[in-house]
Design a protein around this motif. Sequence first.
Motif, PDB file in Angstrom:
ATOM      1  N   ASP A   1      11.789  38.492  -1.048  1.00  0.00           N
ATOM      2  CA  ASP A   1      12.577  37.413  -1.620  1.00  0.00           C
ATOM      3  C   ASP A   1      12.980  37.775  -3.042  1.00  0.00           C
ATOM      4  OD1 ASP A   1      12.226  35.946   0.660  1.00  0.00           O
ATOM      5  OD2 ASP A   1      10.678  34.643  -0.167  1.00  0.00           O
ATOM      6  N   CYS A   2      14.207  37.442  -3.414  1.00  0.00           N
ATOM      7  CA  CYS A   2      14.663  37.627  -4.787  1.00  0.00           C
ATOM      8  C   CYS A   2      13.811  36.742  -5.693  1.00  0.00           C
ATOM      9  CB  CYS A   2      16.145  37.266  -4.905  1.00  0.00           C
ATOM     10  SG  CYS A   2      16.741  37.271  -6.619  1.00  0.00           S
ATOM     11  N   PRO A   3      13.242  37.285  -6.768  1.00  0.00           N
ATOM     12  CA  PRO A   3      12.425  36.461  -7.661  1.00  0.00           C
ATOM     13  C   PRO A   3      13.246  35.470  -8.482  1.00  0.00           C
ATOM     14  CG  PRO A   3      12.583  38.681  -8.508  1.00  0.00           C
ATOM     15  CD  PRO A   3      13.242  38.692  -7.162  1.00  0.00           C
ATOM     16  N   VAL A   4      14.577  35.603  -8.471  1.00  0.00           N
ATOM     17  CA  VAL A   4      15.436  34.705  -9.240  1.00  0.00           C
ATOM     18  C   VAL A   4      15.931  33.543  -8.371  1.00  0.00           C
ATOM     19  CG1 VAL A   4      17.567  34.526 -10.588  1.00  0.00           C
ATOM     20  CG2 VAL A   4      16.122  36.564 -10.798  1.00  0.00           C
ATOM     21  N   CYS A   5      16.554  33.875  -7.218  1.00  0.00           N
ATOM     22  CA  CYS A   5      17.153  32.817  -6.380  1.00  0.00           C
ATOM     23  C   CYS A   5      16.368  32.539  -5.097  1.00  0.00           C
ATOM     24  CB  CYS A   5      18.598  33.173  -6.041  1.00  0.00           C
ATOM     25  SG  CYS A   5      18.779  34.561  -4.882  1.00  0.00           S
ATOM     26  N   CYS A   6      15.333  33.321  -4.828  1.00  0.00           N
ATOM     27  CA  CYS A   6      14.414  33.142  -3.684  1.00  0.00           C
ATOM     28  C   CYS A   6      15.046  33.434  -2.326  1.00  0.00           C
ATOM     29  CB  CYS A   6      13.803  31.740  -3.691  1.00  0.00           C
ATOM     30  SG  CYS A   6      12.854  31.409  -5.187  1.00  0.00           S
ATOM     31  N   ARG A   7      16.216  34.037  -2.271  1.00  0.00           N
ATOM     32  CA  ARG A   7      16.821  34.376  -0.977  1.00  0.00           C
ATOM     33  C   ARG A   7      16.205  35.678  -0.465  1.00  0.00           C
ATOM     34  NH1 ARG A   7      22.267  31.601   0.142  1.00  0.00           N
ATOM     35  NH2 ARG A   7      22.134  29.963  -1.397  1.00  0.00           N
ATOM     36  N   PRO A   8      15.934  35.752   0.847  1.00  0.00           N
ATOM     37  CA  PRO A   8      15.317  36.953   1.400  1.00  0.00           C
ATOM     38  C   PRO A   8      16.336  38.085   1.580  1.00  0.00           C
ATOM     39  CG  PRO A   8      15.668  35.349   3.136  1.00  0.00           C
ATOM     40  CD  PRO A   8      16.073  34.684   1.846  1.00  0.00           C
ATOM     41  N   HIS A   9      15.889  39.299   1.301  1.00  0.00           N
ATOM     42  CA  HIS A   9      16.713  40.499   1.455  1.00  0.00           C
ATOM     43  C   HIS A   9      15.936  41.560   2.209  1.00  0.00           C
ATOM     44  CE1 HIS A   9      18.788  38.645  -1.921  1.00  0.00           C
ATOM     45  NE2 HIS A   9      19.835  39.345  -1.548  1.00  0.00           N
ATOM     46  N   VAL A  10      16.667  42.372   2.950  1.00  0.00           N
ATOM     47  CA  VAL A  10      16.100  43.585   3.510  1.00  0.00           C
ATOM     48  C   VAL A  10      16.353  44.669   2.464  1.00  0.00           C
ATOM     49  CG1 VAL A  10      16.162  45.274   5.375  1.00  0.00           C
ATOM     50  CG2 VAL A  10      16.584  42.849   5.870  1.00  0.00           C
ATOM     51  N   ILE A  11      15.282  45.222   1.923  1.00  0.00           N
ATOM     52  CA  ILE A  11      15.376  46.247   0.900  1.00  0.00           C
ATOM     53  C   ILE A  11      15.258  47.603   1.584  1.00  0.00           C
ATOM     54  CG2 ILE A  11      14.425  47.122  -1.265  1.00  0.00           C
ATOM     55  CD1 ILE A  11      15.380  44.160  -1.335  1.00  0.00           C
ATOM     56  N   HIS A  12      16.185  48.489   1.265  1.00  0.00           N
ATOM     57  CA  HIS A  12      16.172  49.853   1.792  1.00  0.00           C
ATOM     58  C   HIS A  12      15.880  50.797   0.633  1.00  0.00           C
ATOM     59  CE1 HIS A  12      18.134  48.620   5.572  1.00  0.00           C
ATOM     60  NE2 HIS A  12      18.771  47.758   4.794  1.00  0.00           N
ATOM     61  N   VAL A  13      14.964  51.729   0.849  1.00  0.00           N
ATOM     62  CA  VAL A  13      14.641  52.725  -0.165  1.00  0.00           C
ATOM     63  C   VAL A  13      14.698  54.091   0.512  1.00  0.00           C
ATOM     64  CG1 VAL A  13      12.884  53.606  -1.749  1.00  0.00           C
ATOM     65  CG2 VAL A  13      13.136  51.141  -1.426  1.00  0.00           C
ATOM     66  N   GLN A  14      15.406  55.015  -0.125  1.00  0.00           N
ATOM     67  CA  GLN A  14      15.435  56.398   0.350  1.00  0.00           C
ATOM     68  C   GLN A  14      15.011  57.305  -0.794  1.00  0.00           C
ATOM     69  OE1 GLN A  14      19.388  57.073   1.933  1.00  0.00           O
ATOM     70  NE2 GLN A  14      18.629  56.681   3.982  1.00  0.00           N
ATOM     71  N   VAL A  15      14.123  58.237  -0.478  1.00  0.00           N
ATOM     72  CA  VAL A  15      13.636  59.204  -1.447  1.00  0.00           C
ATOM     73  C   VAL A  15      14.067  60.579  -0.962  1.00  0.00           C
ATOM     74  CG1 VAL A  15      11.622  60.109  -2.655  1.00  0.00           C
ATOM     75  CG2 VAL A  15      11.651  57.714  -1.910  1.00  0.00           C
ATOM     76  N   ASP A  16      14.791  61.324  -1.814  1.00  0.00           N
ATOM     77  CA  ASP A  16      15.255  62.647  -1.399  1.00  0.00           C
ATOM     78  C   ASP A  16      14.153  63.693  -1.598  1.00  0.00           C
ATOM     79  OD1 ASP A  16      15.274  63.435  -4.101  1.00  0.00           O
ATOM     80  OD2 ASP A  16      17.458  63.258  -4.289  1.00  0.00           O
ATOM     81  N   ASP A  17      14.427  64.919  -1.229  1.00  0.00           N
ATOM     82  CA  ASP A  17      13.428  65.988  -1.301  1.00  0.00           C
ATOM     83  C   ASP A  17      12.984  66.301  -2.727  1.00  0.00           C
ATOM     84  OD1 ASP A  17      13.403  66.225   1.449  1.00  0.00           O
ATOM     85  OD2 ASP A  17      14.934  67.802   1.476  1.00  0.00           O
ATOM     86  N   ASP A  18      13.822  65.951  -3.711  1.00  0.00           N
ATOM     87  CA  ASP A  18      13.470  66.166  -5.119  1.00  0.00           C
ATOM     88  C   ASP A  18      12.687  65.000  -5.710  1.00  0.00           C
ATOM     89  OD1 ASP A  18      14.769  68.656  -5.179  1.00  0.00           O
ATOM     90  OD2 ASP A  18      16.697  67.716  -5.649  1.00  0.00           O
ATOM     91  N   GLY A  19      12.441  63.963  -4.917  1.00  0.00           N
ATOM     92  CA  GLY A  19      11.698  62.796  -5.377  1.00  0.00           C
ATOM     93  C   GLY A  19      12.548  61.727  -6.022  1.00  0.00           C
ATOM     94  N   GLU A  20      13.870  61.909  -6.026  1.00  0.00           N
ATOM     95  CA  GLU A  20      14.774  60.898  -6.577  1.00  0.00           C
ATOM     96  C   GLU A  20      14.966  59.788  -5.539  1.00  0.00           C
ATOM     97  OE1 GLU A  20      16.243  60.694  -9.668  1.00  0.00           O
ATOM     98  OE2 GLU A  20      14.916  62.371 -10.152  1.00  0.00           O
ATOM     99  N   ALA A  21      14.827  58.550  -5.976  1.00  0.00           N
ATOM    100  CA  ALA A  21      14.901  57.413  -5.059  1.00  0.00           C
ATOM    101  C   ALA A  21      16.127  56.564  -5.342  1.00  0.00           C
ATOM    102  CB  ALA A  21      13.645  56.567  -5.173  1.00  0.00           C
ATOM    103  N   THR A  22      16.673  55.985  -4.277  1.00  0.00           N
ATOM    104  CA  THR A  22      17.745  55.000  -4.387  1.00  0.00           C
ATOM    105  C   THR A  22      17.333  53.785  -3.566  1.00  0.00           C
ATOM    106  OG1 THR A  22      18.927  55.989  -2.519  1.00  0.00           O
ATOM    107  CG2 THR A  22      19.608  56.674  -4.726  1.00  0.00           C
ATOM    108  N   ALA A  23      17.793  52.624  -3.999  1.00  0.00           N
ATOM    109  CA  ALA A  23      17.467  51.378  -3.285  1.00  0.00           C
ATOM    110  C   ALA A  23      18.701  50.499  -3.225  1.00  0.00           C
ATOM    111  CB  ALA A  23      16.337  50.640  -3.988  1.00  0.00           C
ATOM    112  N   TRP A  24      18.804  49.740  -2.147  1.00  0.00           N
ATOM    113  CA  TRP A  24      19.859  48.740  -2.020  1.00  0.00           C
ATOM    114  C   TRP A  24      19.339  47.617  -1.140  1.00  0.00           C
ATOM    115  CZ3 TRP A  24      19.658  53.253   0.603  1.00  0.00           C
ATOM    116  CH2 TRP A  24      19.804  53.219   1.977  1.00  0.00           C
ATOM    117  N   ALA A  25      20.010  46.480  -1.245  1.00  0.00           N
ATOM    118  CA  ALA A  25      19.575  45.289  -0.526  1.00  0.00           C
ATOM    119  C   ALA A  25      20.693  44.759   0.349  1.00  0.00           C
ATOM    120  CB  ALA A  25      19.153  44.214  -1.513  1.00  0.00           C
ATOM    121  N   GLU A  26      20.296  44.198   1.477  1.00  0.00           N
ATOM    122  CA  GLU A  26      21.207  43.491   2.380  1.00  0.00           C
ATOM    123  C   GLU A  26      20.592  42.118   2.632  1.00  0.00           C
ATOM    124  OE1 GLU A  26      22.865  47.126   5.135  1.00  0.00           O
ATOM    125  OE2 GLU A  26      21.123  46.013   5.817  1.00  0.00           O
TER     126      GLU A  26
END
Length: 65
Positions: A34-59
């Motif tokens: 849940d968003c800590p600001v508006c409390c709406r639920p999101h599916v959070i996606h996290v991908q970590v590449d081979d160098d350890g760099e991570a990206t995240a996005w929400a739907e």
Amino acid sequence: MMQTEINYTCNACGEEIVIPLDVSQGHDQQFVEDCPVCCRPHVIHVQVDDDGEATAWAEPEQDYD
């Protein structure tokens, strides 16, 4: 230096949210939070590449009115 936090933007309120990053959970992660600001639920996606760099996005877990 390994990342310990990552950001995503809430699709409902537009706030940038910081969450802890746990690379021990794998390179492709997906979980609901849940968003800590508006409390709406999101599916959070996290991908970590081979160098350890991570990206995240929400739907939205469900369509918003």
